[in-house]
Design a protein around this motif. Structure first.
Motif, PDB file in Angstrom:
ATOM      1  N   ILE A 137     -10.783   8.343  -7.456  1.00  0.00           N
ATOM      2  CA  ILE A 137     -10.361   8.269  -6.063  1.00  0.00           C
ATOM      3  C   ILE A 137     -10.558   6.863  -5.501  1.00  0.00           C
ATOM      4  O   ILE A 137      -9.718   6.357  -4.741  1.00  0.00           O
ATOM      5  CB  ILE A 137     -11.130   9.315  -5.234  1.00  0.00           C
ATOM      6  CG1 ILE A 137     -10.503  10.700  -5.440  1.00  0.00           C
ATOM      7  CG2 ILE A 137     -11.162   8.967  -3.749  1.00  0.00           C
ATOM      8  CD1 ILE A 137     -11.316  11.831  -4.864  1.00  0.00           C
ATOM      9  N   TRP A 138     -11.630   6.207  -5.898  1.00  0.00           N
ATOM     10  CA  TRP A 138     -11.894   4.865  -5.380  1.00  0.00           C
ATOM     11  C   TRP A 138     -10.849   3.850  -5.845  1.00  0.00           C
ATOM     12  O   TRP A 138     -10.731   2.773  -5.246  1.00  0.00           O
ATOM     13  CB  TRP A 138     -13.292   4.413  -5.787  1.00  0.00           C
ATOM     14  CG  TRP A 138     -14.369   5.007  -4.935  1.00  0.00           C
ATOM     15  CD1 TRP A 138     -15.255   5.989  -5.288  1.00  0.00           C
ATOM     16  CD2 TRP A 138     -14.692   4.661  -3.588  1.00  0.00           C
ATOM     17  NE1 TRP A 138     -16.089   6.271  -4.241  1.00  0.00           N
ATOM     18  CE2 TRP A 138     -15.778   5.472  -3.187  1.00  0.00           C
ATOM     19  CE3 TRP A 138     -14.160   3.747  -2.672  1.00  0.00           C
ATOM     20  CZ2 TRP A 138     -16.340   5.390  -1.919  1.00  0.00           C
ATOM     21  CZ3 TRP A 138     -14.724   3.664  -1.403  1.00  0.00           C
ATOM     22  CH2 TRP A 138     -15.800   4.474  -1.038  1.00  0.00           C
ATOM     23  N   THR A 139     -10.092   4.150  -6.890  1.00  0.00           N
ATOM     24  CA  THR A 139      -9.055   3.214  -7.343  1.00  0.00           C
ATOM     25  C   THR A 139      -7.815   3.265  -6.466  1.00  0.00           C
ATOM     26  O   THR A 139      -6.935   2.409  -6.594  1.00  0.00           O
ATOM     27  CB  THR A 139      -8.650   3.488  -8.811  1.00  0.00           C
ATOM     28  OG1 THR A 139      -7.962   4.751  -8.895  1.00  0.00           O
ATOM     29  CG2 THR A 139      -9.869   3.513  -9.721  1.00  0.00           C
ATOM     30  N   ASP A 140      -7.725   4.262  -5.574  1.00  0.00           N
ATOM     31  CA  ASP A 140      -6.577   4.364  -4.670  1.00  0.00           C
ATOM     32  C   ASP A 140      -7.053   4.680  -3.255  1.00  0.00           C
ATOM     33  O   ASP A 140      -6.522   5.557  -2.587  1.00  0.00           O
ATOM     34  CB  ASP A 140      -5.604   5.437  -5.170  1.00  0.00           C
ATOM     35  CG  ASP A 140      -4.267   5.422  -4.427  1.00  0.00           C
ATOM     36  OD1 ASP A 140      -3.987   4.422  -3.730  1.00  0.00           O
ATOM     37  OD2 ASP A 140      -3.525   6.411  -4.531  1.00  0.00           O
ATOM     38  N   THR A 141      -8.105   3.992  -2.847  1.00  0.00           N
ATOM     39  CA  THR A 141      -8.651   4.166  -1.497  1.00  0.00           C
ATOM     40  C   THR A 141      -8.280   2.993  -0.598  1.00  0.00           C
ATOM     41  O   THR A 141      -7.662   3.167   0.453  1.00  0.00           O
ATOM     42  CB  THR A 141     -10.181   4.348  -1.558  1.00  0.00           C
ATOM     43  OG1 THR A 141     -10.484   5.617  -2.143  1.00  0.00           O
ATOM     44  CG2 THR A 141     -10.801   4.293  -0.174  1.00  0.00           C
ATOM     45  N   ASP A 142      -8.645   1.795  -1.011  1.00  0.00           N
ATOM     46  CA  ASP A 142      -8.334   0.587  -0.228  1.00  0.00           C
ATOM     47  C   ASP A 142      -8.640  -0.615  -1.110  1.00  0.00           C
ATOM     48  O   ASP A 142      -9.806  -1.012  -1.236  1.00  0.00           O
ATOM     49  CB  ASP A 142      -9.162   0.543   1.055  1.00  0.00           C
ATOM     50  CG  ASP A 142      -8.811  -0.641   1.957  1.00  0.00           C
ATOM     51  OD1 ASP A 142      -8.125  -1.560   1.476  1.00  0.00           O
ATOM     52  OD2 ASP A 142      -9.238  -0.638   3.120  1.00  0.00           O
ATOM     53  N   PRO A 202     -12.452 -10.267 -18.287  1.00  0.00           N
ATOM     54  CA  PRO A 202     -11.936  -9.546 -17.112  1.00  0.00           C
ATOM     55  C   PRO A 202     -11.073  -8.351 -17.493  1.00  0.00           C
ATOM     56  O   PRO A 202     -11.124  -7.305 -16.822  1.00  0.00           O
ATOM     57  CB  PRO A 202     -11.129 -10.619 -16.376  1.00  0.00           C
ATOM     58  CG  PRO A 202     -11.810 -11.897 -16.743  1.00  0.00           C
ATOM     59  CD  PRO A 202     -12.237 -11.724 -18.167  1.00  0.00           C
ATOM     60  N   ALA A 203     -10.322  -8.483 -18.574  1.00  0.00           N
ATOM     61  CA  ALA A 203      -9.499  -7.350 -19.029  1.00  0.00           C
ATOM     62  C   ALA A 203     -10.373  -6.188 -19.488  1.00  0.00           C
ATOM     63  O   ALA A 203     -10.023  -5.014 -19.275  1.00  0.00           O
ATOM     64  CB  ALA A 203      -8.564  -7.799 -20.151  1.00  0.00           C
ATOM     65  N   ASP A 204     -11.519  -6.487 -20.114  1.00  0.00           N
ATOM     66  CA  ASP A 204     -12.449  -5.425 -20.527  1.00  0.00           C
ATOM     67  C   ASP A 204     -12.975  -4.674 -19.309  1.00  0.00           C
ATOM     68  O   ASP A 204     -13.022  -3.438 -19.298  1.00  0.00           O
ATOM     69  CB  ASP A 204     -13.626  -6.018 -21.307  1.00  0.00           C
ATOM     70  CG  ASP A 204     -13.246  -6.538 -22.685  1.00  0.00           C
ATOM     71  OD1 ASP A 204     -12.317  -5.973 -23.299  1.00  0.00           O
ATOM     72  OD2 ASP A 204     -13.878  -7.513 -23.125  1.00  0.00           O
ATOM     73  N   ARG A 213     -12.864   0.242 -15.956  1.00  0.00           N
ATOM     74  CA  ARG A 213     -12.758   0.831 -14.618  1.00  0.00           C
ATOM     75  C   ARG A 213     -11.605   1.827 -14.548  1.00  0.00           C
ATOM     76  O   ARG A 213     -11.691   2.853 -13.863  1.00  0.00           O
ATOM     77  CB  ARG A 213     -12.555  -0.286 -13.574  1.00  0.00           C
ATOM     78  CG  ARG A 213     -12.477   0.231 -12.137  1.00  0.00           C
ATOM     79  CD  ARG A 213     -13.804   0.784 -11.689  1.00  0.00           C
ATOM     80  NE  ARG A 213     -13.707   1.512 -10.414  1.00  0.00           N
ATOM     81  CZ  ARG A 213     -13.484   2.808 -10.297  1.00  0.00           C
ATOM     82  NH1 ARG A 213     -13.325   3.558 -11.385  1.00  0.00           N
ATOM     83  NH2 ARG A 213     -13.436   3.384  -9.108  1.00  0.00           N
ATOM     84  N   ALA A 214     -10.534   1.557 -15.269  1.00  0.00           N
ATOM     85  CA  ALA A 214      -9.367   2.432 -15.226  1.00  0.00           C
ATOM     86  C   ALA A 214      -9.526   3.664 -16.108  1.00  0.00           C
ATOM     87  O   ALA A 214      -9.079   4.756 -15.750  1.00  0.00           O
ATOM     88  CB  ALA A 214      -8.123   1.648 -15.646  1.00  0.00           C
ATOM     89  N   GLU A 215     -10.169   3.517 -17.270  1.00  0.00           N
ATOM     90  CA  GLU A 215     -10.196   4.591 -18.265  1.00  0.00           C
ATOM     91  C   GLU A 215     -11.371   5.552 -18.121  1.00  0.00           C
ATOM     92  O   GLU A 215     -11.252   6.743 -18.432  1.00  0.00           O
ATOM     93  CB  GLU A 215     -10.215   3.990 -19.674  1.00  0.00           C
ATOM     94  CG  GLU A 215      -8.929   3.272 -20.064  1.00  0.00           C
ATOM     95  CD  GLU A 215      -8.961   2.735 -21.476  1.00  0.00           C
ATOM     96  OE1 GLU A 215      -9.993   2.946 -22.175  1.00  0.00           O
ATOM     97  OE2 GLU A 215      -7.972   2.117 -21.901  1.00  0.00           O
ATOM     98  N   VAL A 216     -12.525   5.041 -17.685  1.00  0.00           N
ATOM     99  CA  VAL A 216     -13.727   5.874 -17.694  1.00  0.00           C
ATOM    100  C   VAL A 216     -13.604   7.115 -16.806  1.00  0.00           C
ATOM    101  O   VAL A 216     -14.076   8.191 -17.194  1.00  0.00           O
ATOM    102  CB  VAL A 216     -14.956   5.023 -17.319  1.00  0.00           C
ATOM    103  CG1 VAL A 216     -16.143   5.896 -16.926  1.00  0.00           C
ATOM    104  CG2 VAL A 216     -15.327   4.132 -18.499  1.00  0.00           C
TER     105      VAL A 216
END
Length: 451
Positions: free
Chosen positions: A225-230, A356-358, A363-366
């Motif tokens: 949810i935090w990835t699409d909050t702000d 940075p890519a790691d 952050r995206a996959e976990v």
């Protein structure tokens, strides 16, 4: 000495709250915050503030244990006491922001005391308390809204900047640990280690696999949810790993975070989306000609929501809400890693080569994959968890903080060792139960996951 009402007229005043956090190691403390979902025992509904036996009555009932009311106007919206503060999240999630304590034994005693008080008042009012990261069976429109002015401003603003911000406000719970630093250099190292390893904490504490009664495809939907909050105020902060990072760079970041509000004369003035830099220049449209006070800057710092946040201490923000033993396990993890110099050096050695890519990939996959996400070091996060927990365990052993029975703080890591060894988080365990003994009935978790 700066007071809350002093006008901010120099850059040094913006840095002052961070510098004020520097303290010697023997003065470092541990602050633990944990949120719970409140529900009616009779039908599992979320109680409103005003209804008989609702959130207001819950707050009033807690006063019997020495808690003192905090009001916004005539409305009690929080409590304060020797164990810190009790506050309300937007839909009535009940939060203890614990006092700064010397060791995790004291943290555990504080948490147990608080949960015992909640149960005693809750039994009288017909209320229960659920330890999860996301409401497992509630739609947004089934949830109440608490009478706090800043939340009304946030509710209006959230849909303008992200698709899931209202879910963040209304349907999530977290456990958080707040830790101290000795100096700017010590802050930098602690920030880097904790930011890099925050996805590992998310994986270990994953506890939000259901949405509106069904599996949602995530281990930690709260984290997703935090990835699409702000995007202007959330996420990982790449500049933390860059040369030159320190108090000033974080202040620049915070200045670029859009404002939410200004608090004046007991009321919240809507400043959502406006610039604190304009405020510093006396050009804030809702308060033309006024300069910010020191208290305005402190308020503004609380409206940035990165995975690790700095105030006059560092906040670890990556974990889902969870069962009582997780409340003590989270500070045990971070204290073991960050309050012992050898452990922090070993933890940094684990992640210092990550790109940075790691960081972005984790952050995206976990949130979806949990401990089965690939580690930048090879293998999975389950493998990484075993290594990092070994480091944390050694850090706690060297701290050698014992309780009256002679037990060290290492025992609080036990539940995390079990998760890392098995690869089975609480989210995984509940999904297995849902498909098996629960027969697809998510309401069964109320008995399993309540405090």
């Amino acid at each position: 000495m700066t007071t809350d009402h002093d006008l901010i007229e120099t850059r040094a005043q913006l840095i002052a709250p961070f510098e004020a956090g520097c303290k010697p190691a023997d003065a470092w403390r541990i602050g633990t915050e944990h949120e719970k979902f409140v529900y009616r025992l009779s039908d599992h509904a979320a109680p409103s503030y005003d209804e008989p036996g609702g959130i207001r009555d819950l707050l009033t009932g807690m006063e019997a244990f020495g808690w003192e009311p905090v009001r916004e106007g005539d409305t009690v919206i929080a409590l304060k006491g020797p164990d810190g503060a009790i506050s309300l999240e937007p839909a009535g999630q009940f939060e203890l922001s614990g006092a700064p304590l010397a060791d995790i034994h004291a943290t555990c005693a504080e948490s147990n005391r608080h949960l015992r008080q909640c149960r005693e008042v809750g039994e009288r009012l017909g209320l229960g308390f659920l330890g999860l990261g996301f409401w497992p069976d509630k739609r947004r429109d089934e949830l109440p809204v608490m009478p706090k002015g800043r939340y009304e401003i946030m509710r209006r603003h959230m849909p303008r900047v992200g698709g899931l911000g209202l879910d963040m406000m209304l349907r999530t719970c977290t456990i958080q640990t707040n830790l101290d630093y000795a100096s700017e250099a010590d802050m930098v190292m602690k920030f880097r280690v904790s930011m890099a390893l925050q996805p590992l904490a998310t994986a270990l504490f994953a506890n939000s696999p259901f949405t509106e009664g069904r599996p949602n495809g995530f281990k930690s939907f709260r984290s997703h949810i935090w990835t699409d909050t702000d995007p202007a105020r959330t996420g990982t902060l790449p500049f933390v790993f860059e040369d030159g990072f320190g108090f000033e760079r974080y202040a620049d970041y915070a200045l670029d975070v859009p404002m939410y509000f200004v608090f004046r004369d007991g009321k919240y003035i809507d400043a959502a989306g406006l610039s604190f830099r304009d405020f510093l220049a006396g050009k804030l449209s809702v308060l033309p000609g006024e300069l910010p006070r020191a208290s305005d800057w402190v308020d503004h710092l609380s409206t940035a929501f990165p995975e690790v946040r700095m105030k006059s201490y560092l906040e670890m923000r990556g974990a889902d809400g969870g069962r009582w033993d997780r409340i003590c396990a989270l500070p045990a993890l971070w204290v073991g890693l960050l309050y012992d110099a050898d452990a922090m050096a070993a933890a940094w050695d684990v992640c210092k080569r990550w790109t940075p890519a790691d960081h972005d990939r984790l952050r995206a996959e976990v949130p979806r994959l949990g401990l089965q996400a690939a580690s930048p070091n090879g293998g999975t996060l389950q493998d990484l968890a075993k290594q990092v927990l070994h480091i944390a365990d050694a850090g706690l052993a060297r701290r050698a903080r014992l309780n009256g029975a002679g037990d060290s703080e290492q025992g609080f890591l036990g539940v995390l060792h079990e998760i890392a060894d098995s690869g089975c988080t609480n989210a995984d365990r509940m999904l297995t139960a849902y498909e098996g003994e629960w027969g697809g009935d998510v309401s069964r978790l109320y008995a399993a996951e309540s405090y």
